[in-house]
Scaffold this active site. Sequence first.
Site, PDB file in Angstrom:
ATOM      1  N   HIS A   1       0.839  -1.206   0.000  1.00 30.57           N
ATOM      2  CA  HIS A   1       0.000   0.000   0.000  1.00 30.57           C
ATOM      3  C   HIS A   1       0.873   1.255   0.000  1.00 30.57           C
ATOM      4  CE1 HIS A   1      -3.321   2.686   1.466  1.00 30.57           C
ATOM      5  NE2 HIS A   1      -2.299   3.292   2.063  1.00 30.57           N
ATOM      6  N   GLU A   2       1.906   1.273   0.837  1.00 25.48           N
ATOM      7  CA  GLU A   2       2.775   2.451   0.901  1.00 25.48           C
ATOM      8  C   GLU A   2       3.554   2.630  -0.400  1.00 25.48           C
ATOM      9  OE1 GLU A   2       2.203   4.463   3.111  1.00 25.48           O
ATOM     10  OE2 GLU A   2       1.081   3.136   4.434  1.00 25.48           O
TER      11      GLU A   2
ATOM     12  N   GLU B   1      -6.424   7.204  -0.711  1.00 21.79           N
ATOM     13  CA  GLU B   1      -6.319   5.952   0.034  1.00 21.79           C
ATOM     14  C   GLU B   1      -6.942   4.770  -0.699  1.00 21.79           C
ATOM     15  OE1 GLU B   1      -4.538   5.197   2.746  1.00 21.79           O
ATOM     16  OE2 GLU B   1      -3.801   7.247   2.542  1.00 21.79           O
TER      17      GLU B   1
ATOM     18  N   HIS C   1       1.484   4.391  -2.899  1.00 17.44           N
ATOM     19  CA  HIS C   1       1.531   5.849  -2.749  1.00 17.44           C
ATOM     20  C   HIS C   1       2.770   6.406  -3.456  1.00 17.44           C
ATOM     21  CE1 HIS C   1      -1.870   6.754  -0.273  1.00 17.44           C
ATOM     22  NE2 HIS C   1      -1.491   6.000   0.731  1.00 17.44           N
TER      23      HIS C   1
END
Length: 311
Positions: free
Chosen positions: A131-132, A208, A135
């Site tokens: 997930h990071e 998100e 980003h």
Amino acid sequence: MTSYLKTSILLAGLTALFAGMGYLLGGQGGMMIAFLMALGMNVFAYWNSGNMVLSMYGAQEVDAYTAPDYYGIVQQLAQRAGLPMPRVYVIQSDQPNAFATGRNPENAAVAATTGLLNMLSAEEVAGVMAHELAHVKNRDTLIMTITATVAGAISMLANFGMFFGGSHGSNEEGRGGSPLGWVGALLVAIVAPMAAMVVQMAISRTREYEADRIGAEICGQPLWLASALERIHQGVAHYRDPQAEAHPATAHLFIVNPLHGGGMDNLFSTHPNVENRVAALQQMAGYGGYGGGYHQPPASPWGAPPRGPWN
């Protein structure tokens, strides 16, 4: 409207809000000063905000020797995502959480708390780090760190306006003091920070869901991230992070809102509701959504949870 265009408009609105606060406190001169400050902060944030946030949380860099399991997970995921290897950090905090920062993929960093590394399985850690890295891949990290910088400055200016703004009346040219007197100071002190918070949260929530989707694709198993989000959400409810509470403008950087009382999916939430995020990930995995019978994530090649000097 694409999510990137929406984010750009929101970020421009945040900068305009800062300039408007300057006008309410000091007329045209105050607006010009605030606008120049906003530009300066954006330039400064572009080059330095990533390191500032890491320093703010006392993050310690680790490598393949000091944290081989954790570092190895990030390394494999970065390769799968086609990204340069980011710097990897550990934050001493019992609260399970993580964030990414950096102005571009070539200067990115990911950070996880000791609470996250101790509580989550290797598969769940992989879901979080994916997930990071999403980003990073989407270049959200620059937008989010600049947002934190400007939002923090708005809070600082609001405090200044509360104590000093109302004491300066307007002059004939509207260039000295607040054009609206104490009313302008009150708007700066109360309304402007609330507006900044709404814009900041809208930016975060826009990014998100997309990071969840791409993160699930990077790690290959949406349920790893779904399981991690549930466990992090539960952990945040039990453990406070004093640094996050002291710097609420950085809350939107984390995978789950680190502030207590911020989990509701409404206008004043920095993140989408965890249940909604889990439902979306379960749909990706082919299951019927949140509450439709939870399934454990499949096994992975990573085995045991990451170990390092924090254990």
